[in-house]
Write an enzyme that holds these catalytic residues in place. Sequence first.
Site, mmCIF file in Angstrom:
data_model
loop_
_atom_site.group_PDB
_atom_site.id
_atom_site.type_symbol
_atom_site.label_atom_id
_atom_site.label_comp_id
_atom_site.label_asym_id
_atom_site.label_seq_id
_atom_site.Cartn_x
_atom_site.Cartn_y
_atom_site.Cartn_z
ATOM 1 N N GLU A 188 23.778 -18.148 -0.314
ATOM 2 C CA GLU A 188 22.933 -17.105 0.299
ATOM 3 C C GLU A 188 22.098 -16.542 -0.826
ATOM 4 O O GLU A 188 22.643 -15.957 -1.771
ATOM 5 C CB GLU A 188 23.789 -16.019 0.938
ATOM 6 C CG GLU A 188 24.535 -16.463 2.161
ATOM 7 C CD GLU A 188 23.583 -16.785 3.325
ATOM 8 O OE1 GLU A 188 24.060 -17.375 4.311
ATOM 9 O OE2 GLU A 188 22.394 -16.442 3.244
ATOM 10 N N CYS A 214 19.016 -8.396 -0.115
ATOM 11 C CA CYS A 214 18.353 -9.690 0.111
ATOM 12 C C CYS A 214 17.552 -9.642 1.388
ATOM 13 O O CYS A 214 16.511 -10.268 1.516
ATOM 14 C CB CYS A 214 19.380 -10.796 0.180
ATOM 15 S SG CYS A 214 20.526 -10.528 1.520
ATOM 16 N N ASN A 260 24.842 -6.283 -5.668
ATOM 17 C CA ASN A 260 24.380 -5.215 -4.758
ATOM 18 C C ASN A 260 25.370 -4.822 -3.674
ATOM 19 O O ASN A 260 25.287 -3.751 -3.108
ATOM 20 C CB ASN A 260 23.026 -5.584 -4.167
ATOM 21 C CG ASN A 260 23.098 -6.820 -3.292
ATOM 22 O OD1 ASN A 260 23.979 -7.647 -3.453
ATOM 23 N ND2 ASN A 260 22.167 -6.930 -2.358
HETATM 24 P P1 NAP Z 1 22.376 -13.294 -9.804
HETATM 25 O O1 NAP Z 1 21.821 -12.832 -11.099
HETATM 26 O O2 NAP Z 1 21.992 -14.615 -9.301
HETATM 27 O O3 NAP Z 1 23.995 -13.243 -9.982
HETATM 28 C C1 NAP Z 1 24.799 -13.545 -8.861
HETATM 29 C C2 NAP Z 1 26.165 -13.967 -9.367
HETATM 30 O O4 NAP Z 1 26.069 -15.209 -10.047
HETATM 31 C C3 NAP Z 1 26.786 -12.998 -10.379
HETATM 32 O O5 NAP Z 1 28.183 -12.936 -10.173
HETATM 33 C C4 NAP Z 1 26.478 -13.680 -11.703
HETATM 34 O O6 NAP Z 1 27.360 -13.318 -12.743
HETATM 35 C C5 NAP Z 1 26.699 -15.120 -11.323
HETATM 36 N N1 NAP Z 1 26.091 -16.098 -12.228
HETATM 37 C C6 NAP Z 1 25.126 -15.912 -13.151
HETATM 38 N N2 NAP Z 1 24.847 -17.074 -13.787
HETATM 39 C C7 NAP Z 1 25.681 -18.018 -13.251
HETATM 40 C C8 NAP Z 1 25.901 -19.412 -13.467
HETATM 41 N N3 NAP Z 1 25.207 -20.093 -14.386
HETATM 42 N N4 NAP Z 1 26.834 -20.052 -12.722
HETATM 43 C C9 NAP Z 1 27.553 -19.367 -11.806
HETATM 44 N N5 NAP Z 1 27.389 -18.051 -11.527
HETATM 45 C C10 NAP Z 1 26.462 -17.392 -12.261
HETATM 46 O O7 NAP Z 1 22.071 -12.279 -8.614
HETATM 47 P P2 NAP Z 1 22.243 -10.679 -8.633
HETATM 48 O O8 NAP Z 1 21.320 -10.110 -9.667
HETATM 49 O O9 NAP Z 1 23.673 -10.352 -8.746
HETATM 50 O O10 NAP Z 1 21.710 -10.293 -7.183
HETATM 51 C C11 NAP Z 1 20.319 -10.256 -6.923
HETATM 52 C C12 NAP Z 1 19.840 -11.555 -6.319
HETATM 53 O O11 NAP Z 1 20.772 -12.034 -5.374
HETATM 54 C C13 NAP Z 1 18.540 -11.388 -5.554
HETATM 55 O O12 NAP Z 1 17.741 -12.551 -5.675
HETATM 56 C C14 NAP Z 1 18.968 -11.261 -4.096
HETATM 57 O O13 NAP Z 1 17.992 -11.673 -3.187
HETATM 58 C C15 NAP Z 1 20.135 -12.196 -4.086
HETATM 59 N N6 NAP Z 1 21.061 -11.791 -3.023
HETATM 60 C C16 NAP Z 1 21.083 -12.547 -1.892
HETATM 61 C C17 NAP Z 1 21.930 -12.148 -0.853
HETATM 62 C C18 NAP Z 1 22.020 -12.925 0.438
HETATM 63 O O14 NAP Z 1 22.930 -12.676 1.230
HETATM 64 N N7 NAP Z 1 21.123 -13.871 0.676
HETATM 65 C C19 NAP Z 1 22.713 -11.017 -0.957
HETATM 66 C C20 NAP Z 1 22.635 -10.284 -2.146
HETATM 67 C C21 NAP Z 1 21.803 -10.686 -3.187
HETATM 68 P P3 NAP Z 1 26.833 -12.238 -13.845
HETATM 69 O O15 NAP Z 1 26.662 -10.937 -13.134
HETATM 70 O O16 NAP Z 1 27.949 -12.222 -14.853
HETATM 71 O O17 NAP Z 1 25.547 -12.761 -14.396
HETATM 72 O O1 G3P Z 2 21.664 -8.243 0.162
HETATM 73 C C1 G3P Z 2 22.890 -8.247 0.784
HETATM 74 C C2 G3P Z 2 22.727 -8.645 2.227
HETATM 75 O O2 G3P Z 2 23.931 -9.157 2.659
HETATM 76 C C3 G3P Z 2 22.187 -7.456 3.004
HETATM 77 O O3 G3P Z 2 23.139 -6.920 3.871
HETATM 78 O O4 G3P Z 2 23.627 -5.557 5.892
HETATM 79 O O5 G3P Z 2 22.165 -4.617 4.071
HETATM 80 O O6 G3P Z 2 21.319 -6.441 5.541
HETATM 81 P P1 G3P Z 2 22.543 -5.816 4.900
#
Ligand code: NAP
Ligand code: G3P
Length: 462
Positions: free
Chosen positions: A238, A272, A142
Amino acid sequence: MDKQQATKDIYSVTGEEKLGTINLLSQEQVDKMIHQTSDAQSDWADVEVYKRAEILHAWADNLLKKQDEIAAMVSEEVGKGYSSAKKEVARTADLIRYTAEEGVRLHGEMLKGDSFKGGSANKMAMVEQDPLGVVLAISPFNYPVNLAASKIAPALIAGNAVIFKPATQGALSGQLMIEALLETDLPENVVQCVTGKGSEIGDYIVTHPEIDMITFTGSTEIGQNISQQAKMIPVVLELGGKDPAIVLEDADLELAAKNIVAGAFSYSGQRCTAIKRVLVADSVADELKEKIQKEMEGLSVGQPSEDAAVTPLINTAAADKVEGLIQDALDKGADLVVGNKRENNLIYPTLLDNVTTDMDVAWVEPFGPVLPIIRIKDEEEFVSLSNESQYGLQASIFTEDVKKAIRIGAKLDVGSVQYNAKTERGPDHFPFIGAKNSGLGSQGIRRSIESMTRDKVFILNL
Ligand code: NAP
Ligand code: G3P
């Protein structure tokens, strides 16, 4: 003869346009890259900090020169409105510069022995911050530029080398960001971008013996998997969130409605820190609902190229998940205020009222444009329902009584509490923490740098 390199074509979120092709690296290829980067790290750590800072500033300059090109790719690849994508690039340049400035002021400390009973003034400790070695930076789709650089820049200024694993849908944007870095005087192999499906190479990279620290942003599921696999190395995670907007009966409902809509629906709720539930005092719930509904009328819905706020979700599975949450809530008696309309992966902004705790949407992170309103009878219920979530990223409290906000905020099991404003990570130098299943460790520029170093103590016995 070399094996044919496996590749994957990357399409726009609308699926209409092929944007490029990435390599799906094999374990052998990844192993070679990690080894090269590990070899490059010690010389990089010996580069003067001011020179490391100059390289970061040059990276920021290059990003701004390429801002339109990178923003266009981000917009197409992850479905973000173009102006939001441009802001992401500009924000990232600012983050990198701030990181460079923080890094040159990481001086460590000196301790005198005689400040401890029985200690001697002839004994002094010089405490330095040493780099950990090779940092594995894994970023989500994202914010394919900002949430990658927010790991890479702190790692570099501290003297670490970096293996960067972008989200597959976001990898082209990430590669453009890295190209801007490699056009600086950064020495070869100090940063390398590993592309490939996380489900195929993720575990291999995470458990690689030459990885010395992992900083991950993404889903709770993957984060927990990483945490369980990473043995004796530091990990910062995160993860997901279910940030509540807590609206007390004395709140400025106009202010609350504006912040709730902006917080819940910008970038289609794929943040997130998006507001993902409204906990509102029953006595003002009807009025707030009407104000939220009216504010939602101003939301632009359409394609990234139209610079819409609400655009198609990242993939069909994400849209199916959101649609399922809406249907589950309606089947269990929630009131549909507006929305529940889908065109391919575009879900129209949806507001549900009278949501109850038996409905999945009260607890599950939708990562999409659906917002449940839950009516609350008293302060105790505000706190208990907020804390019952598995997540603890942020919370917003809307009230005119700041003492009450502080009192309630102190009871919330979250990383950050916003008073009279939407939940959000920025500004990027603020500490950014996830409690419970929202994360492990702390980010935010200074804390990110510190998380990628360890104390090295040199004790003088004079
Ligand atoms: P995701 O599916 O967990 O993927 C995140 C990253 O992890 C991608 O680069 C993914 O690669 C990689 N990945 C997948 N399987 C893995 C494994 N087994 N080992 C190591 N890395 C692996 O998350 P997303 O769909 O990109 O983002 C959405 C989620 O992230 C939501 O739950 C959101 O809340 C969370 N998020 C949290 C924050 C925060 O700051 N707290 C910020 C943004 C998003 P691939 O793309 O190749 O699968
Ligand atoms: O989900 C990504 C997180 O870092 C959100 O950033 O600045 O949109 O709250 P912000």
